[in-house]
Structure formats: C-alpha cells, structure tokens
Enzyme design. Structure first.
Site, short mmCIF file in Angstrom:
data_model
loop_
_atom_site.label_atom_id
_atom_site.label_comp_id
_atom_site.label_asym_id
_atom_site.label_seq_id
_atom_site.Cartn_x
_atom_site.Cartn_y
_atom_site.Cartn_z
N SER A 1 0.87 -1.18 0.00
CA SER A 1 0.00 0.00 0.00
C SER A 1 0.89 1.21 0.00
O SER A 1 2.07 1.13 0.31
CB SER A 1 -0.90 0.01 1.23
OG SER A 1 -1.71 1.18 1.26
N ARG B 1 -0.29 -4.00 -6.95
CA ARG B 1 -1.49 -4.63 -6.36
C ARG B 1 -2.73 -3.93 -6.87
O ARG B 1 -2.74 -2.70 -7.03
CB ARG B 1 -1.45 -4.53 -4.83
CG ARG B 1 -2.56 -5.31 -4.11
CD ARG B 1 -2.36 -6.79 -4.24
NE ARG B 1 -3.27 -7.58 -3.44
CZ ARG B 1 -4.46 -8.02 -3.84
NH1 ARG B 1 -4.92 -7.71 -5.06
NH2 ARG B 1 -5.22 -8.76 -3.05
N THR C 1 -7.14 1.22 4.86
CA THR C 1 -6.68 0.44 6.00
C THR C 1 -7.60 0.62 7.20
O THR C 1 -7.97 -0.35 7.88
CB THR C 1 -5.24 0.83 6.37
OG1 THR C 1 -4.38 0.58 5.27
CG2 THR C 1 -4.75 0.05 7.58
N CYS D 1 -0.36 -6.33 -17.50
CA CYS D 1 0.36 -7.01 -16.42
C CYS D 1 1.62 -6.22 -16.06
O CYS D 1 2.44 -5.93 -16.94
CB CYS D 1 0.75 -8.42 -16.83
SG CYS D 1 1.80 -9.25 -15.61
N CYS E 1 4.73 -13.74 -11.42
CA CYS E 1 3.49 -13.13 -10.92
C CYS E 1 3.67 -12.52 -9.54
O CYS E 1 4.14 -13.19 -8.60
CB CYS E 1 2.39 -14.19 -10.89
SG CYS E 1 0.82 -13.59 -10.26
N CYS F 1 -0.94 -9.40 -8.23
CA CYS F 1 -1.69 -8.14 -8.23
C CYS F 1 -3.15 -8.34 -8.60
O CYS F 1 -3.99 -7.51 -8.28
CB CYS F 1 -1.03 -7.12 -9.16
SG CYS F 1 -1.22 -7.48 -10.92
N CYS G 1 -4.85 -9.36 -14.14
CA CYS G 1 -5.29 -10.21 -15.26
C CYS G 1 -6.68 -10.76 -15.00
O CYS G 1 -7.52 -10.85 -15.91
CB CYS G 1 -4.29 -11.33 -15.51
SG CYS G 1 -3.95 -12.37 -14.07
#
Length: 547
Positions: free
Chosen positions: A51, A300, A336, A492, A516, A519, A522
């Site tokens: 984050s 992310r 959060t 991606c 990968c 995140c 896709c």
C-alpha cells in the site's frame, strides 16, 4: 474419502492483512478462550502486503489505544499535504480550501503497511491467535446444511502435470464455526463466495485500479519526513485514462512513490507500468528521486467501486471483511482504517453469536453494523466521486466529484447513486486506437519490468500447476490478439504474459507464471474474462520487506 487431515477451530480467518489481524485481535479481546487461526498465503506476514501508505489511525485508536508506544507506523506523522495537477512539463497546486475536509491528512501517518501488519500479528499472537504464513486457503468447505464450515489449504509438492512429487503433502482442512474472508481485493475465494451466495446481486460491480509502487533511498537534503504529495493529470491525460501518483517521505531517508491507473481504461494499448515510468520522468517527480536508489518494487489491484459496490457481507457460517468486501475511500486513497473497522465489527458479531450459542449462523448483525457505522458515513460522502471521473474524464469529472463531495459534506446530498461497468467490458477494440510508443527505460529513473520484478523478491517453484488458469486456451489467439492486440502483455506489471511468434504471423500466448506478483490485474482486466487467478503453492509470490 479425503486424505487431508482436519483441525477443528472456533474461527478461521483467511488473510493476515489489516482486516484479518484486526478481527483476530478483537475476537481475543472479547473472548480469550476462542481458538482463532489466521491463514496467510505469503511466506511471512507482510510478504504480500502493499500500500502507499498514508494511514488514518481511527480504527487503530479504537482497537489498540496505546499503539503509538511500540508500533513502527508512529515514527512519521504527516506534516505536509500537497495535491499537484501535472502537465507534460509543469504543475499547479490544487488549494486545500477547495477540497472537502475529508481530504485532509492531518493526524494521519505515513509508513509501511507490511510493517504495520507484522506488528499487528505480534499483538495477535501475544493474545493467543495462531498465525500460519505460507498456507494459502484454496477451497471453501460446506456442511450438510450448506453453511460454510471452514477452508482447506493448498496441497504442497504437486508437479506441473498434476502428479505428486516426493515431497507431496496434502492440504489441511480447518473446520470452523465461523470463517472470515480477508483476502484483499479480488480474492479468489471471495469471488466464489459472491457467486455461491449471490452476495453482489443487489450491488454494483466492483471496479479497480492498479497500484504500482517503488521505494527509493534519496539524498538526505531532499528528504522531508512526513511530506505527502498526490498528483493527477499527466501522463494519463494523454490517453483519456485517469488515476494519479503519490510520493510520500517516510522514515529512514526513503520515499514511497507510485502510480494508480484506473482499470476502466478503454484503449487496449495503454500500459499502466509504462505510464508509471513516464510519470517518474516528470520534472517535479524526478527532482526528488534523481541521484537516489530504487530498492523495492511491487504492484497490487485496489478496490475503487465505493459504497455502491459493497456486497451483502454475511452468509451462513462466514463473512467478508476488509478489501475482500471493498471499503476503500477512493478520493482519500485510504482503506486500511475501514478494513480494520470492518474486521472489528465482524469479530464483535462472531463473539455475540458464540455467547448466544449460535454456530455457522448468518451474521446479519455484522452487515447491519457496518451499514450504520462510520465506515458507511465516510463512504457515503464519496460514493459518486469515482464514477463521475470515469464518466466525465479527469478534468471535468474532478470538478463534478468535488462538488458532489462538498454537497454531501454540507448535508445537501443529491438523490442519486451512480453506477459502474466492469473494467473488463470497458476495454475497446484495438483498431479504434493507434499503438502507444513508450520511451525506452534509462535505468536511472525508469526501468523495465523484469528488473523491477527482481526487486519484488518474487519466486514460485516452476514445477507446479500454473496458478493463472485459462478457461479456454484458444481465447488469447482467437479473440484477444486479433480484437484487442493482446492486452495481457501490457496490463500485467510483471511481464507474466507475452505473445511470441507474432512477427511470423502465428502469435501464441506464453504465461511466465513465476513472475506473478499476485496483483490480480489479469483476473480483472482481461476483456474476455478468460483468466482466473488461483492460489499457487504456499509461500510463492512476492516477498516485500516493507511495502
């Protein structure tokens, strides 16, 4: 018969993020006798947490009032707050007087969400919570009545062809009286729960942004702890895309900087990763990081649907909490505090159910508690901001969004709630656009994807089933390439997808699953919704130190 062992517990929580850990702590505060287990797919708590982050401490203050004495987040309170609108070579500042009070960062803190989660895990374990990193939940279990009765963890030691290797170990079943899903944005079990119980039948579809982040060590003379900068405008304004950047001066001479691209963009030639690299070259951003050293990278997906996209939260035997449900305040770029509060409210509902002798019941009181809490108050104020910008564009949409937020702040709420379209269906055909030629990286400010993925610490065993599943293996070459110019290779941020053989007239999609970073882009943006992200073997994926 299953060859898996089973373990009975009172509550199992899927995901050791802020929501899951807050729920675990609150459960133990309310009833220390409860047996609470938290499963985390990352190799350690925080390994998959990413984050910005500027964090509102409201929920922390409620959960652990003395947190400032020992929590690393307390090191850097926000001291300055800036909002820049960027042009190609310049900028102008948006005055704070023009923004609603909710946009203020006064009293907030900037730091690593991963480190906060590690600290929360320590508090949870001190109360008797069992936290198991490296154990992804891969299957939901149901009892005879159809209620959720727990989850099963992923098998270990399975080869790519499905055979069992010499170190094969079957997963374990955790049989729980209540199961809380805290998987974060686009959790794969959460998707199944939404479909199984039709949780989103009366809500708008969730929409997302892709957040890409780097950590930089910068020269000491440029570091200003607590300085927070957000940007909008260039470079996304050039492709009718929207989103923006952030630059946070945090502890130890570091800045966290990153870029969020809303995934509802229409032009399939847009590459969020390359837009981020362009953004860093803006004179105002480059002036901060030039001469510094990039030390971490990650990405992310972020929930951006707002209040109208929050589904029904409870079902027999379980509930959705945190970003699994979608409590991000998009204009504030914060989730959060709302995630933690939802976990606390779910814990209170579970504890009350145990006290009244109810097991695997539907926690309707949790759903009601969220909808009458300050989570609802906050998200109601901003619920039209994202769809207004999506509909009218960055400039005009921002003006409309600001007006809507001001009216709601002043209790003059307009009697409508705007709707969403899924990010997948907003992608348009490639023949309607010209390809975007992005600058080559200079390896000082801008970089390529593979060197970036290296900094994420990402690792997967290559001899395991691919966790990026094509529902129809022919779709990439039959539909995505001819209609959309193969957008998988651009959306991606980790170079997982590439089309080979295009120059020879025989394009073929190759999936480099070992790259990968989890995140979930896709799973979200694929225009044919042909890609499904499922859990890889435990501990695989990124290993973020302090993102």
């Amino acid at each position: 018969m299953s060859d898996r062992e089973s373990m009975p517990v009172d509550v199992v929580i899927v995901g050791a993020g802020p929501a899951g850990l807050a729920a675990a702590i609150r459960l133990k505060q309310l009833d220390e006798a409860l047996e609470v287990v938290v499963l985390e797919k990352g190799s350690e708590v925080g390994a998959h947490i990413l984050s910005g982050a500027v964090i509102d401490p409201r929920a922390l203050d409620e959960l652990l009032p003395d947190w400032r004495q020992t929590c690393p987040l307390a090191q850097v309170p926000v001291t300055e707050n800036h909002h820049w609108v960027l042009t190609r070579s310049g900028k102008w500042s948006l005055p704070h007087l023009a923004m609603p009070p909710l946009m203020s960062n006064k009293g907030n803190y900037t730091g690593s969400l991963g480190m906060l989660c590690r600290w929360l895990a320590e508090q949870a374990e001190a109360l008797g919570v069992q936290v198991f990193p490296g154990f992804p939940a891969c299957e939901v279990l149901f009892d005879e009545s159809g209620a959720v009765m727990g989850v099963a963890t992923q098998d270990m030691g399975v080869a790519a062809d499905g055979s069992h290797k010499s170190d094969y170990q079957p997963g374990m079943e955790l049989h729980a009286k209540y199961t809380l899903f805290a998987e974060g944005a686009r959790g794969h079990l959460t998707k199944r729960m939404k479909a199984h119980f039709a949780l989103d039948a009366k809500s708008e579809p969730q929409v997302y942004g892709l957040g890409i982040k780097e950590l930089w060590d910068i020269p000491a003379e440029r570091h200003q702890p607590g300085r927070v900068v957000h940007t909008q405008g260039w470079p996304l304004s050039e492709s009718d895309t929207w989103g923006g950047g952030f630059l946070y001066h945090q502890a130890n001479g570091q800045v966290a900087l990153g870029f969020v691209t809303a995934l509802d963009y229409a032009n399939p030639y847009v590459s969020p990763f390359e837009e981020f690299q362009r953004w860093k070259q803006h004179p105002a951003i480059r002036a901060v990081i030039e001469g510094g050293k990039r030390v971490a990278y990650g990405a992310r997906a972020i929930n951006e649907g707002g209040w109208q996209s929050v589904p029904k939260l409870a079902f027999p035997g379980g509930a959705l909490i945190g970003c699994a449900a979608g409590f991000v305040n998009v204009p504030r770029i914060k989730g959060t505090h709302t995630a933690m509060k939802s976990g606390m409210l779910a814990a209170e509902a579970v504890a009350a159910a145990f006290a009244s002798g109810r097991e695997r019941a539907e926690l309707s009181e949790y759903d009601q508690a969220v909808r009458s809490s300050w989570i609802a108050d906050e998200l109601e104020l901003v619920k039209n901001a994202q769809p207004l910008v999506a509909k009218f564009g960055g400039a005009l949409g921002t003006l409309f969004a600001g007006a809507d937020m001001w009216l709601r702040t002043l209790k003059l709420r307009l009697p409508f709630t705007m709707k969403h379209h899924t990010d997948a269906e907003t992608t348009r055909r490639a023949d309607l656009y010209q390809p975007i030629v992005y600058p080559k990286p200079d390896a000082r400010i801008s970089f390529d994807r593979l060197s970036s993925v290296f900094l994420s610490g990402t690792n997967h065993l290559e001899d395991q089933p691919c966790h990026l599943v094509l529902k129809d293996p022919t779709v990439p070459e039959r539909i995505n390439w001819p209609l959309y110019a193969g957008p998988e290779a651009r959306y991606c941020p980790a170079g997982v997808y590439e089309f080979v053989g295009a120059e020879e007239g025989e394009p073929h999609l190759v999936i480099n699953a070992q790259n990968c970073v989890h995140c979930k882009t896709c799973d979200i943006k694929d225009p044919t919704q042909n890609i499904e992200w499922v859990t890889p073997e435990g501990g695989g994926g990124p290993n973020y130190p302090n993102m």
